[in-house]
Design a protein around this motif. Structure first.
Motif, PDB file in Angstrom:
ATOM      1  N   ILE A   7      -3.027 -35.769  43.770  1.00  9.53           N
ATOM      2  CA  ILE A   7      -3.103 -36.390  42.956  1.00  9.53           C
ATOM      3  C   ILE A   7      -4.826 -36.193  42.391  1.00  9.53           C
ATOM      4  O   ILE A   7      -4.937 -35.582  41.860  1.00  9.53           O
ATOM      5  CB  ILE A   7      -3.096 -37.835  42.297  1.00  9.53           C
ATOM      6  CG1 ILE A   7      -1.220 -37.404  41.870  1.00  9.53           C
ATOM      7  CG2 ILE A   7      -3.501 -38.878  41.286  1.00  9.53           C
ATOM      8  CD1 ILE A   7      -0.546 -39.146  41.878  1.00  9.53           C
ATOM      9  N   ILE A   8      -5.314 -36.418  43.582  1.00 10.37           N
ATOM     10  CA  ILE A   8      -7.220 -36.760  43.537  1.00 10.37           C
ATOM     11  C   ILE A   8      -7.285 -35.753  43.188  1.00 10.37           C
ATOM     12  O   ILE A   8      -7.965 -34.845  41.917  1.00 10.37           O
ATOM     13  CB  ILE A   8      -7.467 -36.761  45.408  1.00 10.37           C
ATOM     14  CG1 ILE A   8      -7.028 -38.845  44.844  1.00 10.37           C
ATOM     15  CG2 ILE A   8      -9.145 -37.048  45.151  1.00 10.37           C
ATOM     16  CD1 ILE A   8      -7.418 -39.587  46.538  1.00 10.37           C
ATOM     17  N   ALA A   9      -6.598 -34.093  44.153  1.00  6.21           N
ATOM     18  CA  ALA A   9      -6.729 -33.056  43.922  1.00  6.21           C
ATOM     19  C   ALA A   9      -7.386 -32.355  43.095  1.00  6.21           C
ATOM     20  O   ALA A   9      -7.986 -32.019  42.237  1.00  6.21           O
ATOM     21  CB  ALA A   9      -5.738 -31.907  44.741  1.00  6.21           C
ATOM     22  N   ALA A  10      -5.736 -33.201  41.953  1.00  2.00           N
ATOM     23  CA  ALA A  10      -5.346 -32.461  40.480  1.00  2.00           C
ATOM     24  C   ALA A  10      -6.448 -32.904  39.574  1.00  2.00           C
ATOM     25  O   ALA A  10      -7.227 -32.034  38.667  1.00  2.00           O
ATOM     26  CB  ALA A  10      -4.091 -32.006  40.190  1.00  2.00           C
ATOM     27  N   ILE A  11      -7.258 -33.870  39.881  1.00  2.05           N
ATOM     28  CA  ILE A  11      -8.405 -34.738  39.369  1.00  2.05           C
ATOM     29  C   ILE A  11      -9.301 -33.961  39.391  1.00  2.05           C
ATOM     30  O   ILE A  11     -10.593 -33.702  37.964  1.00  2.05           O
ATOM     31  CB  ILE A  11      -8.309 -36.466  39.066  1.00  2.05           C
ATOM     32  CG1 ILE A  11      -7.007 -36.993  39.049  1.00  2.05           C
ATOM     33  CG2 ILE A  11      -9.183 -36.973  38.545  1.00  2.05           C
ATOM     34  CD1 ILE A  11      -7.135 -38.768  39.384  1.00  2.05           C
ATOM     35  N   GLU A  12      -9.576 -33.560  40.662  1.00  2.00           N
ATOM     36  CA  GLU A  12     -10.874 -32.984  40.498  1.00  2.00           C
ATOM     37  C   GLU A  12     -11.113 -31.992  40.319  1.00  2.00           C
ATOM     38  O   GLU A  12     -12.727 -31.439  39.484  1.00  2.00           O
ATOM     39  CB  GLU A  12     -11.692 -33.000  42.117  1.00  2.00           C
ATOM     40  CG  GLU A  12     -12.506 -32.490  42.681  1.00  2.00           C
ATOM     41  CD  GLU A  12     -12.692 -32.163  44.314  1.00  2.00           C
ATOM     42  OE1 GLU A  12     -12.175 -32.655  45.097  1.00  2.00           O
ATOM     43  OE2 GLU A  12     -14.167 -32.455  44.253  1.00  2.00           O
ATOM     44  N   ALA A  13      -9.913 -30.952  40.455  1.00  2.00           N
ATOM     45  CA  ALA A  13     -10.500 -29.660  40.033  1.00  2.00           C
ATOM     46  C   ALA A  13      -9.812 -29.028  38.261  1.00  2.00           C
ATOM     47  O   ALA A  13      -9.489 -28.248  37.569  1.00  2.00           O
ATOM     48  CB  ALA A  13      -8.197 -29.060  40.200  1.00  2.00           C
ATOM     49  N   ARG A  14     -10.158 -30.936  37.704  1.00  2.14           N
ATOM     50  CA  ARG A  14      -9.880 -31.217  36.021  1.00  2.14           C
ATOM     51  C   ARG A  14      -8.289 -29.745  35.372  1.00  2.14           C
ATOM     52  O   ARG A  14      -8.367 -29.571  34.474  1.00  2.14           O
ATOM     53  CB  ARG A  14     -10.650 -30.211  35.532  1.00  2.14           C
ATOM     54  CG  ARG A  14     -12.144 -31.010  35.671  1.00  2.14           C
ATOM     55  CD  ARG A  14     -13.176 -31.267  34.717  1.00  2.14           C
ATOM     56  NE  ARG A  14     -15.126 -31.643  34.625  1.00  2.14           N
ATOM     57  CZ  ARG A  14     -14.922 -33.245  34.988  1.00  2.14           C
ATOM     58  NH1 ARG A  14     -13.660 -33.755  33.955  1.00  2.14           N
ATOM     59  NH2 ARG A  14     -15.226 -33.663  35.165  1.00  2.14           N
ATOM     60  N   ASP A  15      -7.012 -30.431  36.810  1.00  2.00           N
ATOM     61  CA  ASP A  15      -5.939 -29.207  36.657  1.00  2.00           C
ATOM     62  C   ASP A  15      -5.300 -30.937  35.332  1.00  2.00           C
ATOM     63  O   ASP A  15      -4.504 -31.083  36.204  1.00  2.00           O
ATOM     64  CB  ASP A  15      -5.392 -29.001  37.484  1.00  2.00           C
ATOM     65  CG  ASP A  15      -4.265 -27.681  36.992  1.00  2.00           C
ATOM     66  OD1 ASP A  15      -3.341 -28.024  35.647  1.00  2.00           O
ATOM     67  OD2 ASP A  15      -3.626 -27.101  38.457  1.00  2.00           O
ATOM     68  N   VAL A  16      -5.326 -30.968  34.212  1.00  2.00           N
ATOM     69  CA  VAL A  16      -4.116 -31.287  33.780  1.00  2.00           C
ATOM     70  C   VAL A  16      -2.955 -31.631  33.583  1.00  2.00           C
ATOM     71  O   VAL A  16      -2.550 -32.323  34.023  1.00  2.00           O
ATOM     72  CB  VAL A  16      -4.712 -31.546  32.056  1.00  2.00           C
ATOM     73  CG1 VAL A  16      -4.137 -32.547  31.173  1.00  2.00           C
ATOM     74  CG2 VAL A  16      -6.366 -31.933  32.026  1.00  2.00           C
ATOM     75  N   GLU A  17      -3.099 -30.712  33.257  1.00  3.36           N
ATOM     76  CA  GLU A  17      -1.405 -30.266  33.888  1.00  3.36           C
ATOM     77  C   GLU A  17      -0.450 -30.469  35.307  1.00  3.36           C
ATOM     78  O   GLU A  17       0.527 -31.032  35.445  1.00  3.36           O
ATOM     79  CB  GLU A  17      -0.706 -28.610  33.199  1.00  3.36           C
ATOM     80  CG  GLU A  17      -0.695 -27.988  32.013  1.00  3.36           C
ATOM     81  CD  GLU A  17      -0.811 -29.116  30.974  1.00  3.36           C
ATOM     82  OE1 GLU A  17       0.851 -29.247  31.385  1.00  3.36           O
ATOM     83  OE2 GLU A  17      -0.889 -29.524  29.794  1.00  3.36           O
ATOM     84  N   ALA A  18      -1.270 -29.704  36.184  1.00  5.26           N
ATOM     85  CA  ALA A  18      -0.925 -30.659  37.397  1.00  5.26           C
ATOM     86  C   ALA A  18      -0.847 -32.421  37.859  1.00  5.26           C
ATOM     87  O   ALA A  18       0.022 -32.918  37.971  1.00  5.26           O
ATOM     88  CB  ALA A  18      -1.780 -30.000  38.532  1.00  5.26           C
ATOM     89  N   ALA A  19      -2.303 -32.385  37.184  1.00  6.95           N
ATOM     90  CA  ALA A  19      -2.416 -34.268  36.961  1.00  6.95           C
ATOM     91  C   ALA A  19      -1.304 -34.744  36.045  1.00  6.95           C
ATOM     92  O   ALA A  19      -0.313 -35.612  36.952  1.00  6.95           O
ATOM     93  CB  ALA A  19      -3.686 -34.342  36.193  1.00  6.95           C
ATOM     94  N   ASP A  20      -0.676 -34.243  34.750  1.00  3.24           N
ATOM     95  CA  ASP A  20       0.235 -34.792  34.475  1.00  3.24           C
ATOM     96  C   ASP A  20       1.766 -34.555  35.352  1.00  3.24           C
ATOM     97  O   ASP A  20       2.350 -35.414  35.312  1.00  3.24           O
ATOM     98  CB  ASP A  20       1.104 -33.981  32.760  1.00  3.24           C
ATOM     99  CG  ASP A  20       1.587 -34.275  32.346  1.00  3.24           C
ATOM    100  OD1 ASP A  20       1.281 -35.707  31.396  1.00  3.24           O
ATOM    101  OD2 ASP A  20       2.789 -34.224  32.728  1.00  3.24           O
ATOM    102  N   ARG A  21       1.979 -33.205  35.720  1.00  8.62           N
ATOM    103  CA  ARG A  21       2.920 -33.033  36.313  1.00  8.62           C
ATOM    104  C   ARG A  21       3.700 -33.908  37.832  1.00  8.62           C
ATOM    105  O   ARG A  21       4.510 -34.248  37.698  1.00  8.62           O
ATOM    106  CB  ARG A  21       2.954 -31.505  36.352  1.00  8.62           C
ATOM    107  CG  ARG A  21       3.942 -30.977  37.944  1.00  8.62           C
ATOM    108  CD  ARG A  21       4.337 -29.633  38.425  1.00  8.62           C
ATOM    109  NE  ARG A  21       2.809 -28.772  38.241  1.00  8.62           N
ATOM    110  CZ  ARG A  21       2.355 -28.997  39.450  1.00  8.62           C
ATOM    111  NH1 ARG A  21       2.973 -29.549  39.961  1.00  8.62           N
ATOM    112  NH2 ARG A  21       1.168 -28.515  39.657  1.00  8.62           N
TER     113      ARG A  21
END
Lengths: 244, 244
Positions: free
Chosen positions: B203-217
Motif C-alpha cells: 500500500i505504501i509503495a502504491a501511494i508513493e508511486a501515486r498509482d491510484v488504481e493500484a492503491a484502490d485494488r
DNA sequence: TTCTTCAATCTTGTCGACAAGAAAAATACA
DNA sequence: TGTATTTTTCTTGTCGACAAGATTGAAGAA
C-alpha cells in the motif's frame, strides 16, 4: 453572507421563556435541539460567541443542562470551545467544501446501492413520503424545507440500506453540512430545477426494482452533478470573498 | 449527601488516587481518555453499569467533570444512558458486524485512493513510522498494540488523503470498532500472518508511486480479505453462542 | 502619546447540596 | 405463600456558589 444575526439579549418572546415546569431529563435535549437548529439554519452566525449564562437566563434553567448541550454540540463540531475561554459557533469550512461534497456523494452512492439490495416491505413507503415532501418544498421554492426534506429522503434510503454505520455518517454529513448545503442551494437561487425531483423518482424506481447497478449509476450521477455545481460555486465564490 | 469514603472498600490503588493538583480544564478530558481506553480494551465489560459517584471518588473530583466525560462518550455511542436511570457500557453489536466491516473496508479503499492522489512531502514519513510500529506489534504478537498501530497507520493514510470528513469517520470507525477488531484479531489467535505487514508495504509503495488504481485494488483486497475472515468468524460465532 | 504593569471584571470549570424518579426493600393483604 | 402497596434507598438531573484563568480597563513610566 447577507445574514442578519440577532443574538441579542432577551428580546422577543418567541421561545426563550420556559419558566413553566419541564420534565426532568429533558432540559439539555431541548437546548441542544434548538441551538442546533439555530446554528444550522444560520440564525446563529458562524463565529458568533456563545454565552452560557445568557443561554441559561434565556431558557430559564441553570448552566448545567446548557453546558451538557454545548458539550454535545462540540462533539459534533458545530461549536468550538477554546479551553477556559469563550465558545463560539464553528465557522463554515469553505476549504473543505470539496472534501465534504466528495464524501456526501460517496454516501449517496453507497446508501442507494445498499437500499436496492436490502430494502424491505415498508421502506419504500417511507421513502415515497419524504419524496412527496421534497417535491412540495421544491415547488414552494422553500430552500430550508428542501434541505430538510432532501435529508430526510436520503436518510430513509440509508435506513433501507440496513447499515447503521453508513446511515449515521450520512445523517451526520447531511446535518453538519446543512449550512454548506444552504450555500449550494443558493447557487440555484433557491429555485431547484425540477430535474432534481425526477432524479429522486428514478432512484426510487431503481431501488424498487432492486437494480443495484442502476441505483449506483443514479447515485453517482446525482453526486457528480453536485460536484460540478460546487465547482462552479467555488470558483465564483473564490472571486467574491477573498477569505482572510 | 454525606461523605461515604471508605479507605479499604474501594478497588485497588492502581490509578484512582489523583488528589494532586490537576490543571483546570483537563478534568473531563482525563476521565474521558481513561474510560474510553478501558471500554475499548474490554477492561470494562459491555453491559456493565457505570456509577458517577464511584468514578468521582475514584478520580478524586466532583461529579461534574465525570458527567461531561460521560456525555461525550455517549455521543460516540460507547456508553448508553437510560433517562433517569443507570448508564452502562454499550454492548457490542454483533448483528451489525457485517455492516461495520463493510464500512471499514470502504474507508480502507477510499482513504488509500485519496492518499495516492493527494499525499505531500512529509506524509510518507509519518505513514512509514506507523507501519514500523505495526510490524513490531505483529512480531511481538501483541494484539492490542496491533489494533492501535494498525489504526494509526490507516489514520495517517487518511490524513494524507486530505479529506477531513473521511478521516474523521474512519478514525471513529477504527476507534468505535476496537472491540470488534479485538474479536477479529482473536480469530487469528492474535497471531497475525506476516502477509498483513506485506500488504501494508504494498500500500505504501502504491501511494508513493501515486498509482491510484493500484492503491484502490490493494485497499479492496485488504477489505475483501477482512470480509472473508469475518464471514468465517461470524458463522463460527453464530454456532457458539445463541445470542439472547 | 504609547507601552508596560497592575487591578477590576467577566466567563468558565468545579464543587457540594438538594430534589425527582426509579429500583429495592419492607410491609400489608388475600 | 404469593401478590399488591407503601416506604426506603439509591442514582441521576439540576441548582447556586465559588475559584481559576483570561480579558479588559486603568494607572503609571518613557
Amino acid at each position: 453572507m447577507t445574514d442578519k444575526n440577532f443574538v441579542g439579549a432577551g428580546m422577543d418572546d418567541s421561545n426563550q421563556n420556559h419558566a413553566l415546569e419541564r420534565k426532568r431529563g429533558s432540559g439539555a435535549r431541548q437546548v441542544y435541539d434548538l441551538l442546533r437548529d439555530e446554528i444550522l439554519d444560520l440564525r446563529l452566525a458562524p463565529g458568533s460567541a456563545i454565552d452560557e449564562v445568557q443561554l441559561a437566563t434565556r431558557f430559564g434553567m441553570s448552566r448545567t443542562p446548557i453546558r451538557e448541550a454545548l458539550v454535545r454540540l462540540a462533539g459534533e463540531g458545530l461549536i468550538e470551545t477554546l479551553p477556559n475561554r469563550s465558545t463560539m459557533v464553528s465557522n463554515i469550512d469553505f476549504l473543505g467544501m470539496h472534501a465534504y461534497f466528495d464524501a456526501l456523494g460517496l454516501m449517496y452512492r453507497v446508501t442507494t446501492r445498499l437500499a436496492a439490495q436490502h430494502h424491505k416491505a415498508g421502506d419504500l413507503d417511507s421513502i415515497r413520503v419524504h419524496q412527496a415532501e421534497f417535491k412540495a418544498a421544491v415547488e414552494a421554492q422553500d430552500a430550508l424545507a428542501m434541505i430538510a426534506t432532501n435529508a430526510d429522503f436520503h436518510a430513509a434510503i440509508a435506513a433501507a440500506g440496513r447499515n447503521e454505520y453508513y446511515a449515521r455518517f450520512f445523517e451526520r454529513l447531511l446535518g453538519e453540512g446543512r449550512r454548506m448545503l444552504r450555500l449550494y442551494y443558493q447557487s440555484y437561487d433557491d429555485r431547484l430545477p425540477s430535474r432534481f425531483v425526477d432524479e429522486h423518482e428514478e432512484i426510487i424506481a431503481a431501488i424498487e426494482a432492486r437494480d443495484v447497478e442502476a441505483a449506483d449509476r443514479l447515485g453517482r450521477a446525482h453526486s457528480e452533478q453536485i460536484e460540478a455545481q460546487i465547482e462552479r460555486l467555488l470558483t465564483r465564490h473564490d472571486r467574491l470573498d477573498i477569505v482572510l
